[in-house]
Design a protein around this motif. Structure first.
Motif, mmCIF file in Angstrom:
data_model
loop_
_atom_site.group_PDB
_atom_site.id
_atom_site.type_symbol
_atom_site.label_atom_id
_atom_site.label_comp_id
_atom_site.label_asym_id
_atom_site.label_seq_id
_atom_site.Cartn_x
_atom_site.Cartn_y
_atom_site.Cartn_z
ATOM 1 N N SER A 51 -9.838 25.318 -20.679
ATOM 2 C CA SER A 51 -10.090 26.630 -21.269
ATOM 3 C C SER A 51 -10.420 26.530 -22.759
ATOM 4 C CB SER A 51 -8.872 27.538 -21.089
ATOM 5 O OG SER A 51 -8.623 27.742 -19.722
ATOM 6 N N THR A 52 -9.932 25.502 -23.416
ATOM 7 C CA THR A 52 -10.136 25.348 -24.867
ATOM 8 C C THR A 52 -10.413 23.881 -25.151
ATOM 9 O OG1 THR A 52 -8.234 26.806 -25.055
ATOM 10 C CG2 THR A 52 -9.062 25.892 -27.106
ATOM 11 N N THR A 53 -11.121 23.617 -26.234
ATOM 12 C CA THR A 53 -11.312 22.229 -26.645
ATOM 13 C C THR A 53 -10.144 21.827 -27.537
ATOM 14 O OG1 THR A 53 -13.639 22.766 -26.712
ATOM 15 C CG2 THR A 53 -12.997 20.647 -27.656
ATOM 16 N N PRO A 54 -9.463 20.726 -27.215
ATOM 17 C CA PRO A 54 -8.358 20.303 -28.082
ATOM 18 C C PRO A 54 -8.869 19.944 -29.477
ATOM 19 C CG PRO A 54 -8.480 18.958 -26.075
ATOM 20 C CD PRO A 54 -9.703 19.806 -26.112
ATOM 21 N N VAL A 55 -8.174 20.433 -30.494
ATOM 22 C CA VAL A 55 -8.582 20.161 -31.872
ATOM 23 C C VAL A 55 -7.465 19.370 -32.551
ATOM 24 C CG1 VAL A 55 -9.222 21.193 -34.086
ATOM 25 C CG2 VAL A 55 -9.862 22.335 -31.944
ATOM 26 N N GLU A 56 -7.844 18.268 -33.175
ATOM 27 C CA GLU A 56 -6.829 17.492 -33.897
ATOM 28 C C GLU A 56 -6.447 18.211 -35.182
ATOM 29 O OE1 GLU A 56 -7.162 13.356 -34.439
ATOM 30 O OE2 GLU A 56 -8.350 13.036 -32.617
ATOM 31 N N SER A 57 -5.151 18.287 -35.472
ATOM 32 C CA SER A 57 -4.681 18.846 -36.736
ATOM 33 C C SER A 57 -3.260 18.342 -36.856
ATOM 34 C CB SER A 57 -4.686 20.366 -36.708
ATOM 35 O OG SER A 57 -3.628 20.862 -35.919
ATOM 36 N N SER A 58 -2.994 17.549 -37.866
ATOM 37 C CA SER A 58 -1.727 16.852 -37.795
ATOM 38 C C SER A 58 -0.558 17.793 -38.060
ATOM 39 C CB SER A 58 -1.741 15.632 -38.712
ATOM 40 O OG SER A 58 -1.202 15.958 -39.930
ATOM 41 N N ALA A 87 3.300 10.475 -30.807
ATOM 42 C CA ALA A 87 2.147 10.274 -31.692
ATOM 43 C C ALA A 87 1.011 11.234 -31.334
ATOM 44 C CB ALA A 87 1.680 8.828 -31.602
ATOM 45 N N ASP A 88 0.683 11.316 -30.041
ATOM 46 C CA ASP A 88 -0.401 12.203 -29.604
ATOM 47 C C ASP A 88 -0.094 13.663 -29.919
ATOM 48 O OD1 ASP A 88 -2.269 10.475 -28.671
ATOM 49 O OD2 ASP A 88 -1.580 10.531 -26.572
ATOM 50 N N LEU A 89 1.135 14.061 -29.648
ATOM 51 C CA LEU A 89 1.510 15.466 -29.839
ATOM 52 C C LEU A 89 1.449 15.842 -31.315
ATOM 53 C CD1 LEU A 89 4.482 15.648 -27.303
ATOM 54 C CD2 LEU A 89 2.101 16.375 -26.972
ATOM 55 N N THR A 90 1.849 14.917 -32.182
ATOM 56 C CA THR A 90 1.814 15.169 -33.622
ATOM 57 C C THR A 90 0.365 15.287 -34.090
ATOM 58 O OG1 THR A 90 3.830 13.873 -33.808
ATOM 59 C CG2 THR A 90 2.641 14.313 -35.850
ATOM 60 N N ARG A 91 -0.453 14.402 -33.563
ATOM 61 C CA ARG A 91 -1.871 14.392 -33.951
ATOM 62 C C ARG A 91 -2.573 15.691 -33.549
ATOM 63 N NH1 ARG A 91 -6.101 11.537 -31.552
ATOM 64 N NH2 ARG A 91 -4.682 10.711 -29.984
ATOM 65 N N PHE A 92 -2.081 16.337 -32.483
ATOM 66 C CA PHE A 92 -2.704 17.582 -32.040
ATOM 67 C C PHE A 92 -1.892 18.808 -32.457
ATOM 68 C CE2 PHE A 92 -5.199 14.606 -29.695
ATOM 69 C CZ PHE A 92 -6.461 15.186 -29.673
ATOM 70 N N GLY A 93 -1.113 18.664 -33.523
ATOM 71 C CA GLY A 93 -0.590 19.858 -34.185
ATOM 72 C C GLY A 93 0.833 20.262 -33.874
ATOM 73 N N ALA A 94 1.607 19.441 -33.130
ATOM 74 C CA ALA A 94 2.974 19.863 -32.833
ATOM 75 C C ALA A 94 3.836 19.811 -34.098
ATOM 76 C CB ALA A 94 3.577 18.977 -31.748
#
Ligand SMILES: Cc1cc2nc3c(=O)[nH]c(=O)nc-3n(C[C@H](O)[C@H](O)[C@H](O)COP(=O)(O)OP(=O)(O)OC[C@H]3O[C@@H](n4cnc5c(N)ncnc54)[C@H](O)[C@@H]3O)c2cc1C
Ligand SMILES: Nc1ncnc2c1ncn2[C@@H]1O[C@H](COP(=O)(O)O)[C@@H](O)[C@H]1O
Lengths: 263, 317
Positions: free
Chosen positions: B152-159, B46-53
């Motif tokens: 190094s980067t801010t995580p951005v949610e993107s489904s 669920a988390d990985l999908t929410r962050f663009g996988a």
């Protein structure tokens, strides 16, 4: 049974000096700081000497580096190691970790050993990859980031405490194996006067790429699998505010944290 | 769009923040594929999908995490062979770098460690020599294998599509030759991970004793911060070694770094110099840490730190 140990040591610029890159070939400017024995490798030498004291056997130093690295090898020998192998060839200048591990592995294939011990990191490159790469190349157990090493040469087994983020893992393997050590493992000895004198007479074998049957095109800058395209100096940090505590130092920091929106 | 593989760091499916950062970076330069190794992968989907996988490769056999590094290298190497990704991104942790190094050798690829950003053309930006120099480099042979530092980067949610693909792998004999017999946990629980924390409060020799570190912990706790230590402090046994910040300890890059009783030797600075904001308390006005500090107090930390803790607590109300 005795344990034969090879310790890999690197010559690095003194970590107390500011380091720079060479503008012409974008490699580390080794002339701008005193070259010294990579501090973490002293812990590897110390651990090898302690294992030798417990089990017998020989301690051999292996170093890949320019002519000048001979001084570093002498330092390692003066701590008590028996002999050394120096891989030196102009074509090695600019080698990346992949090439370094290839050269070290080729040199290791020429000697009989039960353990290879490395530092966990060189203070110049700071990649912390060469020990794992050696385990891969030599098909040997990767026993890295050890803060404790127990070898049983009769049973041909090895147990280490591998440092982790939240403690350590107890890891076991057979011998031979590749070990890297962290600085917590021991307190390296200083070379004694006797040790320094004795080191002058200890055998150092030098090996070229030809001796190792390595193609010069596969190492050094020519053979690197990654390249530095550009580099720049980071602008120095702006000088901040420094105040003296008059009984309200904590309050002043809190005020500062409010202005920076941390509170 | 070509795939970029991201090796996910997780504990039984609880994904570390750094892996979400890496997914965000991967999605910026290609199609982000997560690789989850070890038990608990289902909890991570669920988390990985929410962050663009877009794709989630799952290899959940417990045997894959019971030997040092080798099995993870085999899983990644198999995926390299089957999918020819544009790059592999791995967190720049002690183990992450080892995985990267072995994968580089096994797949005949170049490796770059400790990137702080990735630019177009998969150019890695590194901050070297304790942050004094910025280097741009690229892999020229094989598949670029790049380790990226936490924060190094801010995580951005993107489904993402989050398509789960099960991976099984045959291990080479040498993959399982270093056997993890036991995990021993010594960590002090409840605080954020040092490498990932937004705020770090560190103590040095000036803290004087293990008991003295309670004052460092109290300040850290009111800021939800991780606790760090200088080498002098860990060497003296004031605080466990794994909390050491610096050249031979952790490299941290938090939003806020508070140094208590730390002189600021070059090897310590190497591990914290890129922190966004630095605050220092030291009784020696000449201490080099003040050259870096955005805000410094010359004073006794045993007076300043408790007052600061109290101020923060009362202002938070
Ligand atoms: C190869 C190599 C690698 C190293 N790697 C690391 C590393 O990873 N991390 C690291 O930290 N160091 C590292 N070091 C060590 C480094 O050189 C310093 O020795 C170390 O950082 C010093 O720690 P310190 O600042 O706590 O101690 P000190 O240098 O002793 O400083 C203590 C400071 O506390 C102040 N102080 C004392 N009492 C008080 C008080 N009551 N209130 C306020 N201030 C007080 C003093 O004025 C002093 O400035 C490395 C060294 C080498 C050679
Ligand atoms: N040129 C070299 N010669 C001998 N040993 C090396 C060399 N480079 C690295 N090593 C060893 O590998 C360890 C880790 O180095 P690194 O992966 O570069 O951080 C060092 O502590 C050394 O023990």
């Amino acid at each position: 049974m005795p344990l034969n140990i090879v310790v890999c040591v690197k010559q690095v610029p003194d970590s107390w000096a500011e380091k720079k890159l060479n503008p012409d070939d974008r490699t580390l400017d080794r002339a701008s700081a005193d070259p010294v024995l990579n501090e973490l490798d002293e812990y590897g030498i110390e651990e090898a000497l302690r294992l030798q004291e417990a089990h017998g056997g020989t301690v051999t130093i292996l170093c890949m580096g320019p002519e000048k690295a001979g001084e570093t090898i002498r330092k390692a020998l003066s701590m008590g190691a028996d002999q050394a192998v120096h891989v030196v060839d102009d074509a090695l200048h600019g080698s990346d970790a992949v090439a370094t591990s290839a050269a070290l592995a080729a040199a290791l294939k020429r000697v009989e050993f039960d353990l290879v011990i490395l530092g966990s990191e060189s203070t110049d490159a700071r990649m912390s990859v060469v020990p794992a790469m050696l385990a891969e190349r030599l098909s040997l157990p990767q026993m890295t980031f050890a803060k404790k090493v127990d070898a049983d040469p009769d049973a041909r087994t090895l147990t280490i405490h591998r440092q982790t983020d939240d403690g350590y893992d107890v890891v076991t393997s057979s011998l031979p194996a590749v070990v890297s050590v962290v600085e917590k493992i021991n307190e390296p000895r200083y070379p004694s006067f006797k040790g320094i004198m004795a080191a002058k007479k200890k055998p150092v074998e030098t090996l070229s790429l030809a001796d190792l049957s390595l193609d010069p095109q596969t190492v050094g800058l020519a053979g690197a699998w990654s390249t530095v395209n550009a580099f720049e100096q980071r602008p120095p940090r702006q000088a901040g505010t420094v105040v003296t505590d008059d009984g309200d130092g904590g309050t002043k920091i809190a005020d500062f944290l409010v202005t920076q929106k941390f509170l | 769009m070509s795939q970029i593989l991201v090796l996910i760091e997780h504990a039984n499916g609880a994904v570390k923040k750094v892996s979400l950062e890496l997914l965000t970076l991967a999605a910026r330069h290609g199609s982000a594929s997560a690789v989850v190794i070890g038990p608990g992968a289902d909890n991570a989907v669920a988390d990985l999908t929410r962050f663009g996988a877009a794709t989630i490769y799952v290899a959940s056999d417990a045997a894959l995490i019971s030997s040092v590094v080798g099995p993870k290298v085999s899983v990644l190497n198999k995926l390299l062979g089957e999918h020819s990704p544009a790059a592999v991104l791995i967190a720049s942790t002690a183990e992450g770098k080892e995985i990267a190094g072995r994968l580089a050798v096994r797949s005949s690829s170049g490796v770059i460690t400790d990137a702080v950003d990735i630019e177009d053309g998969l150019v890695a930006v590194q901050s070297v020599f304790g942050g004094s120099t910025i280097v741009r480099s690229a892999v020229t042979t094989g598949t670029p294998i790049i380790t990226v530092r936490p924060n190094s980067t801010t995580p951005v949610e993107s489904s993402g599509a989050g398509e789960v693909v099960t991976v099984s792998v045959e291990l080479a004999a040498n993959d399982t030759s270093a056997v993890i017999a036991e995990h021993v946990v010594e960590a002090k629980g409840g605080r954020p991970d040092l490498a990932e924390a937004a705020t770090v409060v560190s103590g040095g020799r000036g803290v004087g004793s293990a008991e003295g570190f309670e004052l460092v912990e109290k300040l850290a706790d009111c800021l939800d911060a991780a606790v760090g230590a200088s080498r002098a402090a860990t060497d003296s046994g004031f605080y466990p070694h794994q909390y050491q910040v610096g050249q031979t300890g952790k490299t941290v890059s938090p939003q806020l770094y508070i140094a208590l009783g730390i002189s600021g030797a070059i090897q310590h600075r190497a591990g914290m110099q890129t922190s966004k904001t630095i605050v220092a308390v030291n009784k020696d006005a000449e201490a080099p840490i003040f050259e870096l500090a955005d805000f410094g107090v010359v004073g006794d930390l045993f007076n300043v730190a408790p007052q600061l803790t109290q101020e923060i607590t009362s202002r938070k109300g």
